[in-house]
Design an enzyme around this catalytic site. Structure first.
Site, PDB file in Angstrom:
ATOM      1  N   THR A 126      39.323  38.435  42.269  1.00 23.67           N
ATOM      2  CA  THR A 126      40.444  38.383  41.315  1.00 23.67           C
ATOM      3  C   THR A 126      40.493  36.996  40.672  1.00 23.67           C
ATOM      4  OG1 THR A 126      41.964  37.709  43.063  1.00 23.67           O
ATOM      5  CG2 THR A 126      41.889  40.072  42.565  1.00 23.67           C
ATOM      6  N   ARG A 131      37.532  34.606  38.849  1.00 19.72           N
ATOM      7  CA  ARG A 131      36.861  34.527  37.547  1.00 19.72           C
ATOM      8  C   ARG A 131      35.531  35.260  37.653  1.00 19.72           C
ATOM      9  NH1 ARG A 131      41.026  33.555  35.706  1.00 19.72           N
ATOM     10  NH2 ARG A 131      41.736  31.766  34.494  1.00 19.72           N
ATOM     11  N   GLU A 173      33.993  39.649  30.297  1.00 21.29           N
ATOM     12  CA  GLU A 173      35.255  40.346  30.013  1.00 21.29           C
ATOM     13  C   GLU A 173      35.839  40.026  28.641  1.00 21.29           C
ATOM     14  OE1 GLU A 173      37.729  38.726  33.291  1.00 21.29           O
ATOM     15  OE2 GLU A 173      38.981  37.838  31.717  1.00 21.29           O
ATOM     16  N   HIS A 207      41.844  42.302  34.382  1.00 22.56           N
ATOM     17  CA  HIS A 207      42.481  40.981  34.486  1.00 22.56           C
ATOM     18  C   HIS A 207      44.011  41.108  34.434  1.00 22.56           C
ATOM     19  CE1 HIS A 207      41.413  36.506  33.897  1.00 22.56           C
ATOM     20  NE2 HIS A 207      42.589  36.610  34.512  1.00 22.56           N
TER      21      HIS A 207
END
Ligand code: NAI
Length: 332
Positions: free
Chosen positions: A232, A234, A263, A295
Site C-alpha cells: 500500500t 508505492r 499507475e 490507490h
C-alpha cells in the site's frame, strides 16, 4: 493567494472548499495531472497544489518558477515525484502533509489482508447467485501468524497495532528502530530473516533510489512458500515482472496492491470503456488471488479533512513566516 490545484477530483473540491472557508484563498481546480504541458496553466498563480502522480521534475519546476509560482504544496505524504534538489536550486519551497491519517492506510492494508485471506470478495458474488459452496474460500487464522513489516513509521506502526490485536507475531525491518513498535512486542530483524519467517509481508517504506524494486526476484526467492504480499506504499517498491513469476510459481499465494508502478496512466480515472494497454497490469488482474485497489488507502473522510486543513495551513505559514515545519529538505 492564487492556488492551482492539479489532479483535482470532485471530492478534493468538497474538502478543500470546506476548509478554505477559514482561509479565503483563491483555489482553481484542474482535473489534469501536472506535467510539462499543463505547467503552462500556472501563469499568475502563487502556489501549486499537487498529488501523488503529478510530475514535479526539474523541467516542470523551472517552468513553474519562471511563471511566478512561489510555493509547491503536496497534498500527500510521499514525495518521490518531486526533484527536491531542483526545487532547492530554484528556491521553491516544497511542503507536504506528513501524517494526515496513518490509520486510513493501515486499515486499508488490513482490508486487503482480510479480503485476500477469507475471500469475502468472491463469497459476495457467490452468495448473490445463491451459490453457497465453500470450495475455494478456505482461509487461515491471522492469530499466531508472523507478519513482516518493511517500514515502521507512522503507517507501519498503525498497521502493527491492529495486527497486534489479532494476535500476530510482528517482525520488522527499518533503518531506524521505533520504540513504540518494540513496546508492542515487535522485533526488528534483517530483511533475510523477515523474508524467511513472515507469512505475510507488508510494505510501509517510502520509494527512493535505494528502495526501488526492493521486492525483486531475489527477494521473493527468499520468502516462505505461500507468502501473502501487500503493497500500500508505492508501486516502484516492487518489480511487477518478479511478482507475476512469484504468482505463477505459487511462491506468492496472495497479492494485495493499492499502488502500481505505472499507475499514473490508470488510477484515479474511469477507464472502464477502454482497452487497457498495459500487459503487466492485465496479467495481474487475471490471477484469482490478486486484489488490486486504485490507490485508495488514504481515502477516508478523516484523511481528506486533514489533508485540506494541513495543506492550507502549510501555505499560510510559508506566506506569513517564510518557513513551515512540513517543508521538505533534500536530506529528509
Ligand atoms: P514515515 O516516514 O512515517 O515512515 C516510513 C518509514 O520507512 C520510516 O520509519 C523509515 O525509516 C522507513 N524506511 C525508509 N527506507 C526504508 C527501507 N529501505 N527499508 C525499510 N524501511 C525504510 O511514512 P508513512 O507515513 O508511514 O508512509 C509510508 C509510505 O506510505 C509513504 O512513503 C507513502 O509512499 C505511502 N503512502 C501510501 C498511501 C496510500 O494511499 N496508499 C497514503 C500515504 C502514504
Amino acid at each position: 493567494m492564487r492556488i492551482a490545484v492539479f489532479s483535482a477530483q470532485p471530492y478534493d473540491k468538497v474538502y478543500f472548499e470546506q476548509e478554505n472557508a477559514h482561509h479565503q484563498q483563491t483555489l482553481v481546480y484542474f482535473e489534469q495531472r501536472l506535467n510539462r504541458t499543463t505547467a503552462t496553466l500556472c501563469q499568475n498563480f502563487d502556489a501549486v497544489c499537487a498529488f501523488v502522480n503529478d510530475e514535479l521534475n526539474a523541467e516542470v519546476l523551472t517552468q513553474l518558477k519562471s511563471q511566478g509560482v512561489r510555493y509547491i504544496a503536496l497534498r500527500c505524504a510521499g514525495f518521490n515525484n518531486v526533484d527536491l534538489a531542483a526545487a532547492k536550486t530554484l528556491n521553491l519551497p516544497v511542503v507536504r502533509v506528513p501524517a494526515y491519517s496513518p490509520e486510513s492506510v493501515a486499515e486499508h492494508t488490513i482490508a486487503l489482508i482480510m479480503t485476500l485471506n477469507r475471500k469475502t470478495h468472491r463469497a459476495f458474488n457467490r452468495v448473490r447467485e445463491c451459490n453457497f459452496a465453500l470450495n475455494g474460500l478456505l482461509g487461515f487464522n491471522l492469530h499466531g501468524k508472523t507478519v513482516g513489516l518493511i517500514g515502521t513509521g507512522q503507517i507501519g506502526l498503525a498497521t502493527a497495532k491492529i495486527l497486534n490485536g489479532f494476535g500476530c507475531k510482528l517482525l520488522a525491518h527499518d533503518p531506524y528502530e521505533n520504540a513504540d513498535f518494540i513496546a508492542l512486542g515487535g522485533q526488528y530483524c534483517d530483511l533475510a530473516t523477515l523474508y524467511q519467517q513472515a507469512d505475510i509481508i507488508s510494505l510501509h517504506c517510502p520509494l527512493s533510489a535505494e528502495s526501488h524494486h526492493l521486492i525483486n526476484a531475489e527477494a521473493i526467492s527468499q520468502m516462505k512458500q505461500g507468502v501473502m504480499l501487500i503493497n500500500t506504499s508505492r508501486g516502484g517498491l516492487v518489480d511487477t515482472h518478479a511478482l507475476i513469476q512469484g504468482l505463477k510459481s505459487r511462491k506468492i499465494s496472495a497479492l494485495g496492491l493499492d499502488v502500481y508502478e505505472q499507475e499514473s496512466q490508470l488510477f484515479f480515472h474511469d477507464h472502464s470503456g477502454e482497452i487497457i494497454d498495459d500487459e503487466l497490469f492485465e496479467r495481474l488482474l487475471s490471477f484469482p488471488n490478486v486484489l488490486i485497489t486504485g490507490h485508495q488507502g488514504f481515502f477516508t473522510e478523516d484523511a481528506l479533512t486533514q489533508i485540506a486543513l494541513t495543506t492550507l495551513n502549510n501555505l499560510d505559514q510559508l506566506e506569513r513566516q517564510q518557513t513551515c515545519p512540513n517543508e521538505l529538505t533534500q536530506n529528509i
